[in-house]
Scaffold this motif. Sequence first.
Motif, PDB file in Angstrom:
ATOM      1  N   ALA B 267       0.923  -1.044  -0.004  1.00  0.00           N
ATOM      2  CA  ALA B 267       0.069   0.002  -0.010  1.00  0.00           C
ATOM      3  C   ALA B 267       0.899   1.276  -0.023  1.00  0.00           C
ATOM      4  O   ALA B 267       0.677   2.171  -0.590  1.00  0.00           O
ATOM      5  N   ALA B 284      -5.068  -0.065  -5.348  1.00  0.00           N
ATOM      6  CA  ALA B 284      -3.857  -0.687  -5.352  1.00  0.00           C
ATOM      7  C   ALA B 284      -4.219  -2.000  -5.523  1.00  0.00           C
ATOM      8  O   ALA B 284      -5.178  -2.525  -4.764  1.00  0.00           O
ATOM      9  N   ASP B 286      -2.710  -5.671  -5.604  1.00  0.00           N
ATOM     10  CA  ASP B 286      -1.505  -6.469  -5.246  1.00  0.00           C
ATOM     11  C   ASP B 286      -1.696  -8.193  -5.261  1.00  0.00           C
ATOM     12  O   ASP B 286      -2.728  -8.680  -4.687  1.00  0.00           O
ATOM     13  N   LYS B 293      -4.687  -8.595  -2.830  1.00  0.00           N
ATOM     14  CA  LYS B 293      -5.237  -7.517  -2.128  1.00  0.00           C
ATOM     15  C   LYS B 293      -5.480  -6.219  -2.657  1.00  0.00           C
ATOM     16  O   LYS B 293      -4.821  -6.089  -3.709  1.00  0.00           O
ATOM     17  N   CYS B 295      -6.766  -2.290  -2.148  1.00  0.00           N
ATOM     18  CA  CYS B 295      -6.528  -1.072  -0.982  1.00  0.00           C
ATOM     19  C   CYS B 295      -6.859   0.106  -1.668  1.00  0.00           C
ATOM     20  O   CYS B 295      -6.577   0.208  -2.831  1.00  0.00           O
ATOM     21  N   ILE B 297      -6.463   4.117  -1.805  1.00  0.00           N
ATOM     22  CA  ILE B 297      -5.478   4.973  -1.500  1.00  0.00           C
ATOM     23  C   ILE B 297      -6.015   6.364  -2.165  1.00  0.00           C
ATOM     24  O   ILE B 297      -6.262   6.789  -3.348  1.00  0.00           O
ATOM     25  N   PRO B 302      -2.889   5.633   2.479  1.00  0.00           N
ATOM     26  CA  PRO B 302      -3.914   4.589   2.401  1.00  0.00           C
ATOM     27  C   PRO B 302      -4.676   4.813   3.454  1.00  0.00           C
ATOM     28  O   PRO B 302      -4.390   5.271   4.525  1.00  0.00           O
ATOM     29  N   VAL B 329      -3.425  -1.318   7.773  1.00  0.00           N
ATOM     30  CA  VAL B 329      -3.988  -0.601   6.697  1.00  0.00           C
ATOM     31  C   VAL B 329      -5.136  -1.268   6.009  1.00  0.00           C
ATOM     32  O   VAL B 329      -5.239  -2.314   5.946  1.00  0.00           O
ATOM     33  N   MET B 331      -7.651  -2.930   3.719  1.00  0.00           N
ATOM     34  CA  MET B 331      -7.593  -3.504   2.681  1.00  0.00           C
ATOM     35  C   MET B 331      -8.360  -5.024   2.531  1.00  0.00           C
ATOM     36  O   MET B 331      -9.068  -5.310   3.838  1.00  0.00           O
ATOM     37  N   SER B 483       6.098  -4.578  -2.848  1.00  0.00           N
ATOM     38  CA  SER B 483       5.765  -4.522  -1.358  1.00  0.00           C
ATOM     39  C   SER B 483       7.344  -4.189  -0.834  1.00  0.00           C
ATOM     40  O   SER B 483       7.444  -3.564   0.181  1.00  0.00           O
TER      41      SER B 483
END
Lengths: 532, 687
Positions: B267, B284, B286, B293, B295, B297, B302, B329, B331, B483
């Motif tokens: 993130a 985001a 991932d 994942k 997320c 932002i 984030p 964070v 997510m 990451s």
Amino acid sequence: MNFPPSAVQLQLMWTRLISVVEEQAQTLMRTAFSTIVRDAGDLSAALFDPAGQMLAEAVTGTPGHVNSMAAGVQHFLDRFPSATMAPGDHYITNDPWLTAGHLHDITVISPVFYRSRLVALAGCCCHQLDIGGLGQGPDGRSIFEEGLQIPLMKLASGGVLNEDLFAILRANVRTPLQVEGDVLSYLTANENAAVRLSAMLAEFGLEDLDSIGRHIITSSRRATRDAIVALPRGTWRAELSIDGADRPITLRAALSVDRDGLRLDYAGTDPVVPQGINVVLNYCRAYTMFALKCLISPDVPNNSGSLEPFVVTAPAGCILNAQRPAPVAARHVVGQMLPDLVFECMAQMLPGRVPAQGSSCLWSVQLRGPGFETVFFNSGGTGARPGQDGLSATAFPSGVRAMPVEVVEAGAPVIIWRKELRPDSGGAGRYRGGHGQIVEVGLADGGAFEVLAMYERVRMPARGRDGGADGGVGVVRLASGAMLRAKGRQDIPPGDRLVLELPGGGGLGFAAQREDGAIEEEIRNGLVVPKD
Amino acid sequence: MTGARIGADIGGTFTDVVLESGAERYAAKILTTYDAPERALLAGVRQLLGQAGIGPGDVELFIHGTTLATNALIERRGARTGFVTTAGFRDVLEMGTESRFDQYDIGMQKPPPLVPRHLRFTVPERLAADGSVKIPLDLASLAKVAEQLRVAEVASVAIGFMHSYQNPRHEEQAAEFLAACLTGVPISLSSQVSPEMREYERFSTTVANAYVQPVMADYLRRLDQALAAGGFCCPLYLMLSSGGITTVDIAIRFPVRLVESGPAGGAIFAAQIGRRMAADQILAFDMGGTTAKICFIDDGKPHTSHSFEVARTHRFRKGSGLPLRIPVVEMVEIGAGGGSIAAVDRVGRLAVGPRSAGSEPGPACYGRGGTEPTVTDADLVLGKIEPLGFAGGQFPLDRGQAEVALAGLGRQETAAAWALAVCEIVDEMMASAARVHGVEQGLAVERRTMVAFGGAAPLHAARLALKLGIARVVVPPAAGVGSAVGFLRAPIAYEISQSHYVRLEFDDLAKVNALLDRITAAARAVVGRGAPDAVLEERRLAFARYCGQGHELAIELPARDLCAGDQAMLRTIFETAYQTQYGRILPGLPIEILTWRVRVAAPGGGAIETPAAVNPRRIEATEFRPVHDTKSDRLLPHAVFDRASLRPGDRFTGPAVIVEAATSTLVTPEFEVSIDAFGSIVMERAA
């Protein structure tokens, strides 16, 4: 410009409408004052088209409200035709016969306008901590003793609150701050749904919900009918005896499936009783449809189309179709037993696919003492399920959560001394019924207090199925030993505590067929005590 | 020039290591070694030091994140843990909320508690809601419990007493007593791990901490020693799930705060890419070997939260996991990664994940003994992955094995048709998770810029963007190890929350100052150990609500002592926040504050990238390869580009595959590609 939406758009909008009502429910929980709403989730939220058909309903809620609200909106429209509604108007009632079956459940409906046109109604319904009168319990002998009745009326006109109503409300309830705050939180939730709905219409370039509404209703009705058509045809009868107030009550049901559809009729059920455990037809239908849906069409979202194919009837004057002015405050103790009765019919129709009976009735601990009124929820065990054990200390059919003990104790001068599983209460079987729990509560200063008891399955256990044993019956007593009645207001003397031993669920199949090693594991965990 | 910095992320399938030295970045992607996770990490570090031509002594910062704690919880591979609690509350962990997360599913299963009933013990003691003692701690009973714990050979102990967030004394007394009887067994206290009201969440968090502690402590000590022995003299820092970093000793005490540390680094990575591109709304994405994942932002930061659910049992459904009250964070994570296994269920429906083939045996195409078909097998069969270039060409992929595994799903379809279905289902699952998460956060998904990273994300990003109505997708440099790069941008930061009830109108605010000073000092001590000379940034938050409500809003406090006249200011801040969130305030109602939080942070590491000159030019591929296009359902020739050869300003149109060492980017025919000044691949589609 209002082009017909594509199939994909319809799918997206349907998903979005369900998100809108989920968010409406979340807003209600986040802004509500009573622990019943904010921590237990005893609420419902839904969207209706201008004709009153329910299009989407939050899955967060509890079945007793939800399906009842679908019926209730029609009454609002009869009293306040949609042509008379204006932006900023909100409508309210707690009439048990029109909405959710007792005075504690207040429903608020709000019209949603988009580009100056009425496009939908947002509705929500929550359980109030107090509504005046005798309070929640079976002690009232008519609706007039059970609390404040709010007939269908305006809660706000053009954005201006009905202060007269608020003044009456505050003067009539024991917890004015929470009740007023909760009623305001309904407005916030409905307004939030209106904003989200308008944004959706703008995004998809639509003027109204007509096309998506038709799509939702027709496809849900079709999916439900397809599921019904796949069922065996015939009629299956069952009866269920429950504790009742001062004598047992027998509920009778006949489930028929034929070419025309499915019908569940409660003819032959015992009549209304003097105590406030009578059920209005709305509420009877709500829990009946919930049970049918669990086994027949669990995946079809709830709306008027998916509910319509289930026809539920009960003769006027029986305990499942009580007439005014019967007392109804603790109607859940009978209403929540209905899925067990429906399952008895279904077990004959679909052998091997139906759970055993469970504790079913939520054990709400409603306490009153000097300067406070509080409630917290507790659940017994559910019936064993095909292929797996029942769930211990878990609400079914109710959809509520238990309030954290620490939250209850921070809000009222009580100490919950014990709240843990009750060994040996789940019925034995190839699959064991869920265990109940033991709850012990007193005042922090050891003083006297009152309990408004409304507990079931203290005499009649949750029956096992297909060779499974019955679950343990419940116990209501003082810590010092004396037994208490399972229903009605009672005093807990100074220095003593209230002890509840909640019922377990019934077992399924013969215990001899239980998986190897399972009982040893249960003994090791202290949930089964070996008998020698 | 400053010294070199290393970021290392251990995932369920791959261990990613990144080394930045001056303006250069080196990256390695190595299969995770489960038996001793530090082995792959150290191998990667050695490889990169060699490439950069520097020694361990040149490294000034080493930041590490890992999913080991998460995996121990998901796979139930933590320590044998005992739980000691207040008499009468043995089953809080098992009873949970007493509710069903699915109203209509009569077959639903609840997650079993991490500590079975026979390892849960009770002792007489009781505090009231205000922290006063109703029953003193019974040491005689505790002695019996200590003996039972010893006989049961527990490797870790959690203590959770009722209302201990108000008064930790009983828990501390019990811990001292047990520590004396159980030598070497770590003890987690609920009043330290998560000092907040609501017993189920607090106990669940504390037990999770105890459950992963021995595994994490062993691992972190081994790694710390191995690094020291290898000549590293810089401190080792651990990435936290909140997006901050901390020291090894704090990580060993509170390992539950390391859950989701890898995704938190992701993130931060995506946030930095967004800031660089001046994109204020980012999604985001991932996707690694085990999970995906998503997320959101906004404005370069984030979203964060204070509660989280790990190890959801029921298709990642809310309510089906174990609740953790830790800073995270925000997510959504679903079991959809390259290694996710596809299977046909009893009803005949194709389902993907959440089971993963991991790194051992790995997908069928790895040729390491895996026989079940995975997403990576499907990507390979469709032509999206070049068999010889996977993970930098460490090992060739076996297309034949992948086809055999996919064909095993059923005779009614070919391997290629199954592959297409597997990819569509996994993309649809991710799209659905993103939409639901957007709703839960009240955030729109469309109109966002997607930043795709993690080994598998660039292969699936274009298709996912189409499903979500997203028009711009960015695959930054080092996307395959995003990451680990994010770790190097993270601030050294720590936050502490403490429940303490205050009525705004009546209580003396000055009384709160002692509490705030205490947790501020504790947070500063943690951060100061890692950043002794830095100027620390301090944020103080209060969680307030109208008296009687059940949910709080965060309000920002001044970073100074509170004084008697601050009531009016706090009321205004609260009502402004309430109005924004809910559209109306409730005038005249009193306000209460339940929880106080302090976050202390040192500035984060800067980025090494500098923009290059952009020379717009259209380029043509010299190489093509057939890839199965999902939308048209046929093989289309895709242009193949080597990412290393692309220059800022280069433009071309899909379909194409862009190959690099750690991943490949699939460009579907709808997208136009350009390379920006930082070397990011930017895919855009006419909206």
